[in-house]
Design a protein around this motif. Structure first.
Motif, PDB file in Angstrom:
ATOM      1  N   LEU A  87       0.859  -1.189   0.000  1.00 25.94           N
ATOM      2  CA  LEU A  87       0.000   0.000   0.000  1.00 25.94           C
ATOM      3  C   LEU A  87       0.892   1.234   0.000  1.00 25.94           C
ATOM      4  CD1 LEU A  87      -2.606   1.662   0.271  1.00 25.94           C
ATOM      5  CD2 LEU A  87      -2.410   1.400   2.747  1.00 25.94           C
ATOM      6  N   ASP A  88       0.808   2.025  -1.045  1.00 28.06           N
ATOM      7  CA  ASP A  88       1.627   3.216  -1.219  1.00 28.06           C
ATOM      8  C   ASP A  88       0.925   4.423  -0.598  1.00 28.06           C
ATOM      9  OD1 ASP A  88       2.677   5.142  -4.143  1.00 28.06           O
ATOM     10  OD2 ASP A  88       3.713   4.790  -2.245  1.00 28.06           O
ATOM     11  N   HIS A  89       1.668   5.265   0.110  1.00 26.59           N
ATOM     12  CA  HIS A  89       1.134   6.506   0.694  1.00 26.59           C
ATOM     13  C   HIS A  89      -0.145   6.282   1.482  1.00 26.59           C
ATOM     14  CE1 HIS A  89       4.133   9.189  -0.875  1.00 26.59           C
ATOM     15  NE2 HIS A  89       4.014   8.625  -2.055  1.00 26.59           N
ATOM     16  N   GLY A  90      -0.097   5.291   2.369  1.00 23.30           N
ATOM     17  CA  GLY A  90      -1.229   5.106   3.275  1.00 23.30           C
ATOM     18  C   GLY A  90      -1.280   6.285   4.226  1.00 23.30           C
ATOM     19  N   SER A 183      10.404  14.663  -6.509  1.00 23.16           N
ATOM     20  CA  SER A 183       8.991  14.969  -6.232  1.00 23.16           C
ATOM     21  C   SER A 183       8.130  14.105  -7.156  1.00 23.16           C
ATOM     22  CB  SER A 183       8.707  16.459  -6.492  1.00 23.16           C
ATOM     23  OG  SER A 183       9.004  16.764  -7.835  1.00 23.16           O
ATOM     24  N   HIS A 184       6.866  13.991  -6.833  1.00 23.74           N
ATOM     25  CA  HIS A 184       5.974  13.138  -7.634  1.00 23.74           C
ATOM     26  C   HIS A 184       5.595  13.826  -8.937  1.00 23.74           C
ATOM     27  CE1 HIS A 184       4.899  11.285  -3.564  1.00 23.74           C
ATOM     28  NE2 HIS A 184       5.475  10.335  -4.271  1.00 23.74           N
ATOM     29  N   GLY A 185       5.226  12.995  -9.922  1.00 21.61           N
ATOM     30  CA  GLY A 185       4.659  13.526 -11.156  1.00 21.61           C
ATOM     31  C   GLY A 185       5.698  13.743 -12.244  1.00 21.61           C
ATOM     32  N   ALA A 186       5.281  14.413 -13.325  1.00 26.93           N
ATOM     33  CA  ALA A 186       6.111  14.510 -14.539  1.00 26.93           C
ATOM     34  C   ALA A 186       6.956  15.779 -14.582  1.00 26.93           C
ATOM     35  CB  ALA A 186       5.209  14.446 -15.767  1.00 26.93           C
ATOM     36  N   PHE A 187       6.825  16.661 -13.597  1.00 22.38           N
ATOM     37  CA  PHE A 187       7.521  17.955 -13.633  1.00 22.38           C
ATOM     38  C   PHE A 187       8.335  18.101 -12.352  1.00 22.38           C
ATOM     39  CE2 PHE A 187       5.092  18.954 -17.316  1.00 22.38           C
ATOM     40  CZ  PHE A 187       3.870  18.314 -17.114  1.00 22.38           C
ATOM     41  N   LYS A 188       9.447  17.350 -12.288  1.00 25.21           N
ATOM     42  CA  LYS A 188      10.155  17.167 -11.019  1.00 25.21           C
ATOM     43  C   LYS A 188      11.150  18.262 -10.686  1.00 25.21           C
ATOM     44  CE  LYS A 188       9.721  12.191 -11.308  1.00 25.21           C
ATOM     45  NZ  LYS A 188       8.616  12.057 -10.352  1.00 25.21           N
ATOM     46  N   PHE A 189      11.758  18.848 -11.711  1.00 29.79           N
ATOM     47  CA  PHE A 189      12.835  19.801 -11.413  1.00 29.79           C
ATOM     48  C   PHE A 189      12.637  21.070 -12.225  1.00 29.79           C
ATOM     49  CE2 PHE A 189      15.189  16.685  -9.076  1.00 29.79           C
ATOM     50  CZ  PHE A 189      15.005  15.479  -9.736  1.00 29.79           C
ATOM     51  N   HIS A 214      11.106   7.893  -3.495  1.00 32.89           N
ATOM     52  CA  HIS A 214       9.822   8.292  -4.092  1.00 32.89           C
ATOM     53  C   HIS A 214      10.087   9.284  -5.218  1.00 32.89           C
ATOM     54  CE1 HIS A 214       6.595   6.704  -1.344  1.00 32.89           C
ATOM     55  NE2 HIS A 214       7.701   6.341  -0.723  1.00 32.89           N
ATOM     56  N   GLY A 215       9.083   9.442  -6.097  1.00 38.79           N
ATOM     57  CA  GLY A 215       9.253  10.396  -7.194  1.00 38.79           C
ATOM     58  C   GLY A 215      10.418  10.022  -8.082  1.00 38.79           C
ATOM     59  N   ALA A 216      10.566   8.728  -8.370  1.00 41.03           N
ATOM     60  CA  ALA A 216      11.770   8.250  -9.064  1.00 41.03           C
ATOM     61  C   ALA A 216      11.568   8.023 -10.559  1.00 41.03           C
ATOM     62  CB  ALA A 216      12.241   6.960  -8.410  1.00 41.03           C
ATOM     63  N   SER A 217      10.422   8.378 -11.127  1.00 34.97           N
ATOM     64  CA  SER A 217      10.232   8.185 -12.566  1.00 34.97           C
ATOM     65  C   SER A 217      11.226   9.026 -13.363  1.00 34.97           C
ATOM     66  CB  SER A 217       8.806   8.550 -12.993  1.00 34.97           C
ATOM     67  OG  SER A 217       7.930   7.467 -12.710  1.00 34.97           O
ATOM     68  N   SER A 218      11.676   8.489 -14.485  1.00 32.83           N
ATOM     69  CA  SER A 218      12.637   9.195 -15.345  1.00 32.83           C
ATOM     70  C   SER A 218      11.942  10.103 -16.347  1.00 32.83           C
ATOM     71  CB  SER A 218      13.506   8.178 -16.099  1.00 32.83           C
ATOM     72  OG  SER A 218      14.276   7.441 -15.170  1.00 32.83           O
ATOM     73  N   THR A 258       7.778   3.962  -8.868  1.00 41.17           N
ATOM     74  CA  THR A 258       7.645   4.365 -10.272  1.00 41.17           C
ATOM     75  C   THR A 258       6.183   4.261 -10.713  1.00 41.17           C
ATOM     76  OG1 THR A 258       9.824   3.359 -10.621  1.00 41.17           O
ATOM     77  CG2 THR A 258       8.541   3.939 -12.595  1.00 41.17           C
ATOM     78  N   ASP A 259       5.577   5.391 -10.979  1.00 38.65           N
ATOM     79  CA  ASP A 259       4.185   5.430 -11.442  1.00 38.65           C
ATOM     80  C   ASP A 259       4.084   6.238 -12.739  1.00 38.65           C
ATOM     81  OD1 ASP A 259       1.068   6.769 -10.046  1.00 38.65           O
ATOM     82  OD2 ASP A 259       1.454   5.271 -11.576  1.00 38.65           O
ATOM     83  N   THR A 260       4.584   7.426 -12.727  1.00 42.09           N
ATOM     84  CA  THR A 260       4.480   8.328 -13.884  1.00 42.09           C
ATOM     85  C   THR A 260       5.043   7.706 -15.159  1.00 42.09           C
ATOM     86  OG1 THR A 260       4.509  10.297 -12.486  1.00 42.09           O
ATOM     87  CG2 THR A 260       5.188  10.591 -14.774  1.00 42.09           C
ATOM     88  N   ASP A 261       6.151   7.017 -15.085  1.00 44.40           N
ATOM     89  CA  ASP A 261       6.748   6.402 -16.289  1.00 44.40           C
ATOM     90  C   ASP A 261       5.822   5.374 -16.931  1.00 44.40           C
ATOM     91  OD1 ASP A 261      10.241   6.470 -15.281  1.00 44.40           O
ATOM     92  OD2 ASP A 261       9.080   7.833 -16.543  1.00 44.40           O
TER      93      ASP A 261
END
Ligand SMILES: O=C(COP(=O)(O)O)N(O)CCCCO
Ligand code: NA
Ligand SMILES: [Zn+2]
Length: 311
Positions: A87-90, A183-189, A214-218, A258-261
């Motif tokens: 369970l992620d981010h309970g 950070s989460h999502g597609a706009f990290k930096f 967390h927030g590890a999508s490339s 990894t979710d966004t990827d």
């Protein structure tokens, strides 16, 4: 086999590699993750957010938890790779208890928006309950910016390694997610992608247990381009490049969320297929490219993180 997340992560910690923790909301993404794991002979951690539990249960999160456990166990029981469900981010006690009761391998208690003492107190309670049920626990220290399903953290608050030491001693949490600049999502930096390696190393030295990024999508450019070619607008999307992930694993990261990827690869394939096949309306056919691209982005990640060949 269906295993405790702790088994997967302790092996990764011992041998210094990272394991992808991949979010699902439906059957299709579960199929793709299992296929990728079998193809690469890699352990896999499947994870669902609270929103995914609600979504799968059509509003009833307890039902959703049961559905995910039954689906994942069905695949895990016949796959010769270790599979765990997390369970992620309970954030809600009810969701965490529902996941434990349904049979999740592990749960995250994310109390990171509370002050340190409060986070520690809440986490301690959840650890007691989860451990009594043989379930392992992840907690977060510091704050990621970006959207986290329900809550939006305004600014990045990086983990304090000294606090991490006390936190783990007090709570006996099984794995820790230190905020180190992602950070989460597609706009990290806003500027160049970078994370605080020294901070990861210090936390690892102190807590000597698996760490979670967390927030590890490339936000893989190849798939962003395909999606945009077929009508998507992801202007300014930027993620964590592979070489930064490799360095983070060297510094002690073992679970790589990894979710966004997966979302970008899937929607790129879906848009491309639908644009090229105006006559197609069979759902067993029009996910063809979405499936291909999502499996590709997962198998590539298993190579980058070093979990390939470790099942
Ligand atoms: O840390 C992550 C993965 O973050 P991302 O895949 O956006 O980099 N997760 O916990 C997955 C769910 C977050 C909302 O998408
Ligand atoms: Na998590
Ligand atoms: Zn996260």
């Amino acid at each position: 086999p269906y295993v405790d997340t702790k088994v997967i992560l302790e092996n990764a910690d011992k041998h210094g590699y990272g394991v992808p923790a991949l979010n699902i909301n439906n059957l299709e993404f579960l199929h793709y993750i299992i296929e990728a794991g079998i193809k690469m002979n890699s352990p896999v951690i499947i994870e669902t957010s609270q929103g995914a539990m609600k979504y799968a249960g059509n509003g009833d999160f307890r039902k959703g938890a049961e559905i995910f456990v039954k689906m994942v166990r069905t695949f895990a029981d016949e796959a010769n790779i270790p599979v765990a469900l997390h369970l992620d981010h309970g954030k809600s006690f009810e969701y965490i208890v529902a996941a434990i009761k349904a049979g999740y391998s592990s749960v995250m208690i994310d109390a990171s928006e509370h002050p340190f003492e409060e986070n520690m107190k809440i986490t301690k309670e959840i650890v007691k309950i989860a451990h009594a049920a043989g379930v392992s626990v992840e907690a977060e220290l510091g704050q990621l910016a970006g959207i986290e399903d329900e809550a939006v953290a305004a600014e990045n608050v990086l983990v304090d390694p000294e606090e991490a030491k006390i936190f783990v001693e007090e709570t006996d949490v099984d794995f820790l997610a230190p905020a180190v600049g992602t950070s989460h999502g597609a706009f990290k930096f806003k500027g160049a992608a970078k994370i605080d390696y020294d901070r990861i190393k210090k936390v690892k030295e102190y807590v000597k247990r698996p760490l979670v990024l967390h927030g590890a999508s490339s936000v893989v450019p190849e798939f962003v381009e395909i999606a945009e070619k077929h009508g998507a607008d992801f202007g300014g999307a930027k993620g964590v490049p592979a070489e930064i992930l490799k360095e983070a694993v060297k510094c002690g990261i073992n679970k790589v969320n990894t979710d966004t990827d997966l979302r970008i690869a899937f929607v790129a394939g879906l848009r491309e297929f639908l644009n090229g096949n105006p006559k197609e309306f069979d759902p067993r056919k029009y996910f063809k490219l979405a499936r291909e691209y999502t499996i590709k982005v997962i198998t590539d990640r298993m190579e980058v993180l070093g979990s390939a060949g470790k099942a």
